[in-house]
Design a protein around this motif. Structure first.
Motif, mmCIF file in Angstrom:
data_model
loop_
_atom_site.group_PDB
_atom_site.id
_atom_site.type_symbol
_atom_site.label_atom_id
_atom_site.label_comp_id
_atom_site.label_asym_id
_atom_site.label_seq_id
_atom_site.Cartn_x
_atom_site.Cartn_y
_atom_site.Cartn_z
ATOM 1 N N ASN A 123 0.823 -1.210 0.000
ATOM 2 C CA ASN A 123 0.000 0.000 0.000
ATOM 3 C C ASN A 123 0.857 1.260 0.000
ATOM 4 O OD1 ASN A 123 -2.911 -1.046 0.587
ATOM 5 N ND2 ASN A 123 -1.611 -2.119 2.054
ATOM 6 N N SER A 124 0.332 2.308 -0.603
ATOM 7 C CA SER A 124 0.970 3.616 -0.535
ATOM 8 C C SER A 124 -0.107 4.689 -0.463
ATOM 9 C CB SER A 124 1.872 3.852 -1.748
ATOM 10 O OG SER A 124 1.117 3.839 -2.945
ATOM 11 N N THR A 125 0.164 5.735 0.311
ATOM 12 C CA THR A 125 -0.767 6.854 0.446
ATOM 13 C C THR A 125 0.000 8.163 0.330
ATOM 14 O OG1 THR A 125 -2.249 5.602 1.895
ATOM 15 C CG2 THR A 125 -2.449 8.000 1.926
ATOM 16 N N LEU A 126 -0.426 9.006 -0.596
ATOM 17 C CA LEU A 126 0.143 10.339 -0.780
ATOM 18 C C LEU A 126 -0.854 11.351 -0.232
ATOM 19 C CD1 LEU A 126 2.447 12.047 -2.074
ATOM 20 C CD2 LEU A 126 1.032 12.150 -4.148
ATOM 21 N N THR A 127 -0.380 12.210 0.680
ATOM 22 C CA THR A 127 -1.262 13.171 1.352
ATOM 23 C C THR A 127 -0.794 14.593 1.088
ATOM 24 O OG1 THR A 127 -1.630 11.565 3.117
ATOM 25 C CG2 THR A 127 -2.263 13.834 3.567
ATOM 26 N N TRP A 128 -1.762 15.495 0.867
ATOM 27 C CA TRP A 128 -1.468 16.907 0.643
ATOM 28 C C TRP A 128 -2.155 17.738 1.720
ATOM 29 C CZ3 TRP A 128 -4.565 20.917 -2.223
ATOM 30 C CH2 TRP A 128 -3.817 22.095 -2.394
ATOM 31 N N LYS A 129 -1.353 18.518 2.437
ATOM 32 C CA LYS A 129 -1.830 19.429 3.474
ATOM 33 C C LYS A 129 -2.634 18.715 4.564
ATOM 34 C CE LYS A 129 -1.794 23.746 0.866
ATOM 35 N NZ LYS A 129 -2.545 24.952 0.468
ATOM 36 N N GLU A 130 -2.395 17.411 4.747
ATOM 37 C CA GLU A 130 -3.055 16.605 5.766
ATOM 38 C C GLU A 130 -4.573 16.576 5.587
ATOM 39 O OE1 GLU A 130 -1.836 17.992 9.608
ATOM 40 O OE2 GLU A 130 0.195 17.217 9.379
ATOM 41 N N ARG A 131 -5.050 16.970 4.403
ATOM 42 C CA ARG A 131 -6.487 17.026 4.156
ATOM 43 C C ARG A 131 -6.950 16.175 2.977
ATOM 44 N NH1 ARG A 131 -8.832 23.166 5.115
ATOM 45 N NH2 ARG A 131 -7.983 23.498 7.220
ATOM 46 N N TYR A 132 -6.079 15.966 2.025
ATOM 47 C CA TYR A 132 -6.459 15.238 0.812
ATOM 48 C C TYR A 132 -5.485 14.081 0.608
ATOM 49 C CZ TYR A 132 -8.596 19.818 0.269
ATOM 50 O OH TYR A 132 -9.288 20.980 0.492
ATOM 51 N N TRP A 133 -5.995 12.939 0.169
ATOM 52 C CA TRP A 133 -5.114 11.790 0.021
ATOM 53 C C TRP A 133 -5.516 10.922 -1.172
ATOM 54 C CZ3 TRP A 133 -8.861 11.997 3.821
ATOM 55 C CH2 TRP A 133 -9.833 11.013 3.810
ATOM 56 N N LEU A 134 -4.508 10.241 -1.686
ATOM 57 C CA LEU A 134 -4.684 9.232 -2.726
ATOM 58 C C LEU A 134 -3.970 7.976 -2.258
ATOM 59 C CD1 LEU A 134 -5.455 8.193 -5.565
ATOM 60 C CD2 LEU A 134 -3.294 9.163 -6.393
ATOM 61 N N SER A 135 -4.711 6.876 -2.149
ATOM 62 C CA SER A 135 -4.151 5.610 -1.702
ATOM 63 C C SER A 135 -4.266 4.571 -2.806
ATOM 64 C CB SER A 135 -4.888 5.093 -0.455
ATOM 65 O OG SER A 135 -4.741 5.976 0.632
ATOM 66 N N VAL A 136 -3.238 3.733 -2.923
ATOM 67 C CA VAL A 136 -3.234 2.642 -3.894
ATOM 68 C C VAL A 136 -2.716 1.392 -3.202
ATOM 69 C CG1 VAL A 136 -2.314 1.778 -6.076
ATOM 70 C CG2 VAL A 136 -2.861 4.214 -5.832
ATOM 71 N N GLY A 137 -3.432 0.282 -3.379
ATOM 72 C CA GLY A 137 -3.004 -0.999 -2.843
ATOM 73 C C GLY A 137 -2.973 -2.044 -3.942
ATOM 74 N N VAL A 138 -1.904 -2.846 -3.990
ATOM 75 C CA VAL A 138 -1.769 -3.889 -5.009
ATOM 76 C C VAL A 138 -1.381 -5.203 -4.338
ATOM 77 C CG1 VAL A 138 -1.171 -2.318 -6.882
ATOM 78 C CG2 VAL A 138 0.641 -3.261 -5.456
ATOM 79 N N SER A 139 -1.879 -6.305 -4.892
ATOM 80 C CA SER A 139 -1.570 -7.621 -4.359
ATOM 81 C C SER A 139 -1.668 -8.659 -5.466
ATOM 82 C CB SER A 139 -2.539 -7.989 -3.228
ATOM 83 O OG SER A 139 -2.304 -9.306 -2.762
ATOM 84 N N ASP A 140 -0.810 -9.680 -5.399
ATOM 85 C CA ASP A 140 -0.921 -10.796 -6.325
ATOM 86 C C ASP A 140 -1.732 -11.942 -5.712
ATOM 87 O OD1 ASP A 140 0.816 -11.765 -4.443
ATOM 88 O OD2 ASP A 140 2.527 -11.972 -5.795
ATOM 89 N N ASP A 141 -2.337 -11.650 -4.547
ATOM 90 C CA ASP A 141 -3.193 -12.625 -3.869
ATOM 91 C C ASP A 141 -4.381 -11.904 -3.249
ATOM 92 O OD1 ASP A 141 -4.086 -15.049 -2.812
ATOM 93 O OD2 ASP A 141 -2.810 -14.912 -1.027
ATOM 94 N N ALA A 142 -5.030 -11.048 -4.029
ATOM 95 C CA ALA A 142 -6.103 -10.195 -3.517
ATOM 96 C C ALA A 142 -7.231 -11.015 -2.911
ATOM 97 C CB ALA A 142 -6.652 -9.320 -4.640
ATOM 98 N N LEU A 143 -7.582 -10.682 -1.673
ATOM 99 C CA LEU A 143 -8.650 -11.370 -0.947
ATOM 100 C C LEU A 143 -8.402 -12.872 -0.878
ATOM 101 C CD1 LEU A 143 -11.752 -9.484 -2.416
ATOM 102 C CD2 LEU A 143 -10.375 -8.883 -0.424
ATOM 103 N N ALA A 144 -7.125 -13.254 -0.827
ATOM 104 C CA ALA A 144 -6.713 -14.662 -0.744
ATOM 105 C C ALA A 144 -7.210 -15.472 -1.935
ATOM 106 C CB ALA A 144 -7.182 -15.278 0.568
#
Length: 231
Positions: A123-144
């Motif tokens: 997972n990664s999350t980029l935040t601007w001014k502690e108010r706005y964020w964009l998160s992305v998560g990737v997996s090769d075993d999503a939800l098992a």
């Protein structure tokens, strides 16, 4: 590179070693929540029943951290899962004025199940001014599922004075490899800082029809109430 539970444990050990070495330890933080429903990416994880959640985070001055968070769960069909533990190892810090980044490995662990539900996500999350964020998560075993999945969320929080704030987010989960479908969900929360570290939260959730096809009655529209604290 395959993202596995073994990799998470190795990284967790590295993070703990860095955090505990010398004077690197920055602090230990915890949180606890009582909620009417555990909703994760638009879908109930408790069959719409209430549950207790709690977590603890150990961080270093350099930004490395490790945390464990737990919650009650209940799935249909019943695989014996009654609890979920998220074991997280990562780094978070400021990239530039007003910009911050958090990158971590999260291992979702479900003890005492009669099938293997454990899986791992980067997972990664980029935040601007502690108010706005964009998160992305990737997996090769999503939800098992043994197949790939990608999740993205765009969110914002808006303070309304010292005691109130509004938070909203929209997320898309691409699960074509696992379920030949992907889905969209959204949530809107009102949070009231009651006293000290105590907060009351009410959150409205909704999903598209694809989520209902995937998760049945656990998806769709619902309202969640929670009381939470940090320490």
């Amino acid at each position: 590179m395959q993202v596995t539970g073994r990799a998470v444990r190795r990284v967790s050990g590295l993070v703990l070693g860095l955090a505990l070495s010398g004077s690197a330890l920055a602090g230990v933080d915890g949180n606890a929540t009582l909620t009417t429903d555990y909703v994760w990416r638009g879908s109930s994880q408790t069959m719409e029943d209430p549950t207790v959640q709690a977590g603890v985070k150990l961080s270093s001055e350099s930004g490395w951290y490790a945390s464990v968070w737990g919650s009650g769960v209940s799935f249909e069909p019943d695989a014996g899962a009654r609890s979920e533990f998220d074991i997280v190892a990562g780094w978070g810090g400021e990239l530039a004025p007003d910009w911050a980044l958090d990158v971590n490995l999260t291992h979702y662990l479900y003890p005492s199940t009669n099938v293997d539900l454990d899986w791992t996500e980067l997972n990664s999350t980029l935040t601007w001014k502690e108010r706005y964020w964009l998160s992305v998560g990737v997996s090769d075993d999503a939800l098992a599922s043994g197949t790939t999945g990608t999740y993205a969320q765009l969110g914002a929080r808006v303070p309304l004075g010292e005691q109130w704030r509004i938070e909203g987010a929209v997320g898309q989960y691409w699960l074509d490899s696992a379920y030949a479908d992907d889905y969209l969900h959204g949530q809107l929360s009102a949070i009231w800082k009651v006293h000290g570290p105590w907060e009351l939260r009410v959150t409205a959730h909704d999903t598209d029809r694809a989520a209902k096809r995937l998760f049945g009655s656990n998806a769709g529209s619902r309202v969640e109430f929670a009381i939470q604290t940090t320490f």
